[in-house]
Design a protein around this motif. Structure first.
Motif, PDB file in Angstrom:
ATOM      1  N   LEU A 120      -1.719  -4.264  -1.868  1.00  0.00           N
ATOM      2  CA  LEU A 120      -2.745  -3.614  -2.334  1.00  0.00           C
ATOM      3  C   LEU A 120      -3.849  -4.567  -2.338  1.00  0.00           C
ATOM      4  CD1 LEU A 120      -3.964  -1.150  -3.714  1.00  0.00           C
ATOM      5  CD2 LEU A 120      -3.348  -1.937  -5.800  1.00  0.00           C
ATOM      6  N   MET A 121      -3.678  -5.918  -3.012  1.00  0.00           N
ATOM      7  CA  MET A 121      -4.902  -6.816  -3.023  1.00  0.00           C
ATOM      8  C   MET A 121      -4.170  -8.072  -3.038  1.00  0.00           C
ATOM      9  SD  MET A 121      -7.701  -5.853  -5.672  1.00  0.00           S
ATOM     10  CE  MET A 121      -6.560  -4.776  -6.788  1.00  0.00           C
ATOM     11  N   ASP A 122      -4.906  -9.213  -2.389  1.00  0.00           N
ATOM     12  CA  ASP A 122      -4.309 -10.604  -2.436  1.00  0.00           C
ATOM     13  C   ASP A 122      -4.640 -11.326  -3.866  1.00  0.00           C
ATOM     14  OD1 ASP A 122      -6.870 -11.249  -2.135  1.00  0.00           O
ATOM     15  OD2 ASP A 122      -6.810 -12.167  -0.327  1.00  0.00           O
ATOM     16  N   MET A 177       0.862  -1.105   0.043  1.00  0.00           N
ATOM     17  CA  MET A 177       0.038  -0.014   0.138  1.00  0.00           C
ATOM     18  C   MET A 177       0.934   1.323   0.116  1.00  0.00           C
ATOM     19  SD  MET A 177      -3.151  -1.015   0.052  1.00  0.00           S
ATOM     20  CE  MET A 177      -4.429   0.663   0.825  1.00  0.00           C
ATOM     21  N   VAL A 208     -14.232  -9.959 -13.035  1.00  0.00           N
ATOM     22  CA  VAL A 208     -15.309  -8.915 -13.154  1.00  0.00           C
ATOM     23  C   VAL A 208     -14.999  -7.827 -14.019  1.00  0.00           C
ATOM     24  CG1 VAL A 208     -17.180  -7.550 -11.884  1.00  0.00           C
ATOM     25  CG2 VAL A 208     -16.244  -9.739 -11.066  1.00  0.00           C
ATOM     26  N   GLY A 209     -13.946  -7.067 -13.925  1.00  0.00           N
ATOM     27  CA  GLY A 209     -13.536  -6.013 -14.473  1.00  0.00           C
ATOM     28  C   GLY A 209     -13.489  -6.414 -16.234  1.00  0.00           C
ATOM     29  N   VAL A 232     -11.085  -9.115  -9.376  1.00  0.00           N
ATOM     30  CA  VAL A 232     -11.071  -7.778  -9.949  1.00  0.00           C
ATOM     31  C   VAL A 232     -10.966  -8.107 -11.528  1.00  0.00           C
ATOM     32  CG1 VAL A 232     -10.139  -5.642 -10.518  1.00  0.00           C
ATOM     33  CG2 VAL A 232     -10.579  -6.400  -8.061  1.00  0.00           C
ATOM     34  N   TYR A 271     -21.521 -13.794 -16.429  1.00  0.00           N
ATOM     35  CA  TYR A 271     -21.393 -13.390 -15.049  1.00  0.00           C
ATOM     36  C   TYR A 271     -22.260 -14.648 -14.180  1.00  0.00           C
ATOM     37  CZ  TYR A 271     -20.646 -10.443 -11.072  1.00  0.00           C
ATOM     38  OH  TYR A 271     -20.214  -9.834 -10.035  1.00  0.00           O
ATOM     39  N   GLY A 324       2.253   1.744  -3.303  1.00  0.00           N
ATOM     40  CA  GLY A 324       1.099   2.184  -4.138  1.00  0.00           C
ATOM     41  C   GLY A 324       0.660   3.670  -4.191  1.00  0.00           C
ATOM     42  N   VAL A 348     -16.547  -6.786 -17.831  1.00  0.00           N
ATOM     43  CA  VAL A 348     -17.257  -5.653 -18.150  1.00  0.00           C
ATOM     44  C   VAL A 348     -16.606  -5.009 -19.680  1.00  0.00           C
ATOM     45  CG1 VAL A 348     -17.686  -3.106 -17.425  1.00  0.00           C
ATOM     46  CG2 VAL A 348     -18.032  -5.004 -15.945  1.00  0.00           C
ATOM     47  N   PHE A 359      -6.807 -13.309  -4.586  1.00  0.00           N
ATOM     48  CA  PHE A 359      -8.118 -13.596  -4.945  1.00  0.00           C
ATOM     49  C   PHE A 359      -8.648 -12.365  -5.235  1.00  0.00           C
ATOM     50  CE2 PHE A 359     -12.573 -13.392  -3.298  1.00  0.00           C
ATOM     51  CZ  PHE A 359     -12.983 -14.761  -3.968  1.00  0.00           C
ATOM     52  N   GLY A 360      -8.250 -11.326  -4.696  1.00  0.00           N
ATOM     53  CA  GLY A 360      -8.880 -10.025  -4.814  1.00  0.00           C
ATOM     54  C   GLY A 360      -8.394  -9.531  -6.340  1.00  0.00           C
ATOM     55  N   TRP A 361      -7.098  -9.698  -6.656  1.00  0.00           N
ATOM     56  CA  TRP A 361      -6.771  -9.546  -7.978  1.00  0.00           C
ATOM     57  C   TRP A 361      -7.685 -10.307  -9.104  1.00  0.00           C
ATOM     58  CZ3 TRP A 361      -4.437  -5.480  -9.418  1.00  0.00           C
ATOM     59  CH2 TRP A 361      -3.677  -4.609  -8.954  1.00  0.00           C
ATOM     60  N   LEU A 401     -19.506 -16.905 -13.186  1.00  0.00           N
ATOM     61  CA  LEU A 401     -18.870 -16.243 -12.123  1.00  0.00           C
ATOM     62  C   LEU A 401     -19.673 -16.784 -10.898  1.00  0.00           C
ATOM     63  CD1 LEU A 401     -17.507 -12.780 -13.377  1.00  0.00           C
ATOM     64  CD2 LEU A 401     -16.189 -15.037 -12.972  1.00  0.00           C
ATOM     65  N   GLY A 402     -21.048 -16.584 -11.242  1.00  0.00           N
ATOM     66  CA  GLY A 402     -22.236 -16.659 -10.238  1.00  0.00           C
ATOM     67  C   GLY A 402     -22.593 -18.321  -9.897  1.00  0.00           C
TER      68      GLY A 402
END
Lengths: 503, 167
Positions: B74-76, B1, B86-87, B83, B113, B4, B90, B78-80, B117-118
């Motif tokens: 910034l993100m682990d 962080m 999902v990103g 994102v 999605y 960043g 989009v 799973f977070g990356w 994803l869902g």
């Protein structure tokens, strides 16, 4: 007494079967259009304007005003349920409405918004009925320096009361204001800030592009990443009893914000070019400033929902005043209404109250009836909106993305803007990770097109002398309050340091 | 962080400098008889952005902001991944619009999605992915008179059929 009999006559006109039917239809249509991200009262009024040629002018304006009212109520639904402000007037509603929804209290937020909107609309209509000609004169005394001072005050509330990192808040405000300048210089007509020479920027960057990017994409990505996709927005007890208890809580915890928003919103709405967005923002700021528990704001305070919602409805009614009495539209929607009136053969201006008395008082009467219809219809639909939130997040999230993209396109009709939405959304996600507040940028892009010309006109009036803002009786106190708010965090810091030194 | 925070401030400072430079394409000073030039307002606002970035960097150096004293990433992983999925979805959705039309892209995005994803059933996925674009078509094209992108010519028979229903 004469006013009372005129109001009674107006209400009688408004409750005639055809008008009553148009009010109910208009409010319902407006509610759903307002709840849709990317669409607002301006779309509803513009699209349905041709339909009004089928009915007499009084019924026509009543129908359009009902759509306007319904859409103002509907803006809060999108802010609370989806977290996307469907219109700029509902940006401040997301600050506390969305946290309430995430706490599983969406119905409280929606009920508070509905009741506050009702009070705001009604108070404004009473002011409208009693003081219309007088207020029109006051509004005329607001020139460019006064309007610029008001804009500065709106931004100052963020700096002084926002509670966020000050340099990041100032960055956000300046960034939003710069984005608003992209396209053409409105005074010289020359292209300006055509970024990387991409022609799409000649069209400028609309509020909705940034708002949908920040809230529809960025905020959603942030929520998904923070909660690992397991978002709790459910509200299992959505019963009539629950609605009544929420109403009681909304009255108990939202009355102060409602009154502040109702009064402040009307006076800001009356000013030509100001409108409901600065009104709702200022109401939020003032409600927070005068609250005994300002720390609750931004975390789900009903007062934080009530103040901007009461203000934006009150300001919408207020913005009709310069339209009717002076022929000056206070917002894009009232500009279309004005166009409609001209097409129906009416001439807005000081003589309208005398020459077309039945029309004017019929419209004012319809404000009262529309408000009642809007609050009843809105409350009736709250279970539907809350039900929407009960959906699993893996269904709700893609629906929000879809509504964001299709709503973004509907507002601008440009693929360039859709890519901008995506870029703003992804950038907003990373900026949010580092605590950059983005709401100031969204509001700045709305207020920028008002702030810049008024600043330039003021400096032109004074031949470049900035003291013009401090020598005029209305502008000076507003500027002083704005500057106090801007320097408030620094003053607090100095006081704290002095205390530490003394200890 | 921590890294960043200063990297983002640096990036935003560069953006501010670019906007300041771009603003100078129009006059940034006061023009006698015409008032401030067209570049005046954006130039000084961009300068304000730059000053804010300097203040952010100063706070970072003094360790005054939460991110500047945080050693967390910034993100682990799973977070990356989330994102990116999902990103990326989009981005793919918007990229498909000029090819298979707005409604076609909505349908594909919903399938991606909801099902992938869902992890929802095919029945629910297909019901939502087909009915929602049709509902949106009638709302935007029929009720609001707003035309959405229709993609490449191969989608035309579908639109002809739908317009026959509306008109």
């Amino acid at each position: 007494m004469e006013v009372l009999s005129l109001i009674a006559g107006g209400v009688t006109t408004a409750v005639q079967p055809i008008n009553l039917m148009l009010i109910v239809l208009g409010v319902t249509v407006g509610l759903f259009i307002g709840a849709m991200p990317g669409l607002g009262s301006v779309n509803g009024v513009a699209i349905l304007l041709p339909v009004t040629f089928l009915v007499p002018p009084t019924s026509a304006i009543i129908f359009l005003a009902a759509i306007y009212y319904g859409a103002m109520y509907g803006g809060a639904i999108s802010s609370v349920a989806l977290g996307i402000p469907g219109a700029s007037t509902a940006v401040a509603t997301t600050f506390d409405g969305r946290p309430l929804a995430l706490q599983g209290r969406a119905s409280l937020a929606l009920v508070t918004a509905a009741l506050a909107s009702f009070v705001g609309g009604t108070v404004a209509t009473v002011f409208f009925s009693l003081f219309a000609p007088l207020l029109a004169e006051v509004a005329l005394s607001f020139g460019p320096p006064e309007i610029f001072a008001l804009m500065l005050l709106a931004f100052a509330t963020f700096v002084g009361l926002g509670g966020d990192d000050i340099p990041k808040t100032i960055f956000s405000i300046c960034f939003g204001l710069v984005l608003a300048t992209v396209g053409f210089d409105t005074i010289s007509g020359e292209p300006r800030l055509v970024l990387f020479d991409i022609q799409g920027f000649l069209r400028g960057i609309g509020f909705i592009v940034l708002a949908i990017g920040v809230y529809g994409i960025g905020e959603m990505l942030w929520t998904i990443e923070q909660t690992r996709g397991d978002v709790t927005t459910t509200n299992p007890k959505m019963t009539v009893k629950g609605l009544i208890s929420d109403s009681k809580e909304a009255v108990r915890r939202g009355w102060k914000g409602t009154w502040i928003g109702s009064v402040l919103g009307f006076f800001v709405g009356v000013l030509p070019a100001a409108g409901a967005t600065p009104g709702s923002l200022m109401a939020y700021g003032v409600a927070k400033m005068t609250s005994r528990t300002p720390e609750e704001y931004g975390k789900g305070s009903p007062d934080g929902v009530a103040a901007p919602e009461a203000a934006n409805n009150s300001a919408s009614t207020g913005s009709m005043l310069p339209m009717l009495t002076l022929g000056i539209p206070g917002s894009p929607t009232t500009a279309i209404l004005l166009g409609g009136m001209v097409m129906w053969g009416l001439t807005p201006g000081p003589r309208l109250f005398i020459d077309e008395s039945e029309f004017v008082w019929g419209l004012i009467g319809s404000f009262y009836i529309s408000n009642v219809a809007a609050v009843v219809i809105n409350l009736a639909f709250i279970p539907l909106f809350v039900w929407m939130l009960r959906m699993p997040f893996t269904i709700l999230a893609p629906l929000i993305f879809v509504l964001s993209i299709i709503g973004g396109f509907a507002a601008s009709r440009s693929m360039h803007d859709l890519w901008l939405i995506v870029i703003f959304g992804i950038s907003a996600f990373f900026m949010r990770k580092f605590d950059y507040p983005l709401a100031p940028a969204v509001l700045a892009i709305v207020l920028g097109p008002i702030a810049e010309p008024t600043l330039r006109q003021s400096l032109l009036l004074s031949s470049g002398d900035p003291t013009i803002f401090f020598t005029r009786p209305i502008a000076a106190p507003i500027m002083v309050i704005a500057l106090i708010l801007i320097f408030l965090p620094a003053l607090k810091l100095l006081r704290r340091k002095r205390q530490v030194t003394q200890d | 962080m921590r890294q960043g925070e200063i990297s983002l401030a640096g990036l935003l400072a560069l953006l501010s400098l670019y906007l300041m430079w771009k603003s100078t394409e129009l006059p940034i000073g006061y023009i006698s008889g015409r008032g401030p030039g067209g570049g005046f307002w954006p130039f000084w606002l961009s300068f304000g952005m730059l000053l804010s970035c300097v203040a952010i960097a100063w706070k970072w150096w003094r360790g005054l902001s939460p991110a500047s004293v945080s050693d967390e990433p910034l993100m682990d992983g799973f977070g990356w991944r989330t994102v990116a999925h999902v990103g990326g979805g989009v981005v793919g959705f918007v990229a498909l619009i000029p090819v298979i039309s707005m409604y076609g892209a909505i349908c594909v995005f919903l399938v991606y999605y909801l099902h992938f994803l869902g992890r929802h059933s095919w029945l629910l996925t297909l019901a939502v992915a087909i009915l929602l674009p049709i509902g949106l078509f009638f709302f935007f094209e029929g009720a609001m008179y707003i035309s959405m992108p229709q993609g490449l010519p191969f989608t035309q028979p579908f639109f002809d059929m739908m317009y026959d229903i509306i008109y």
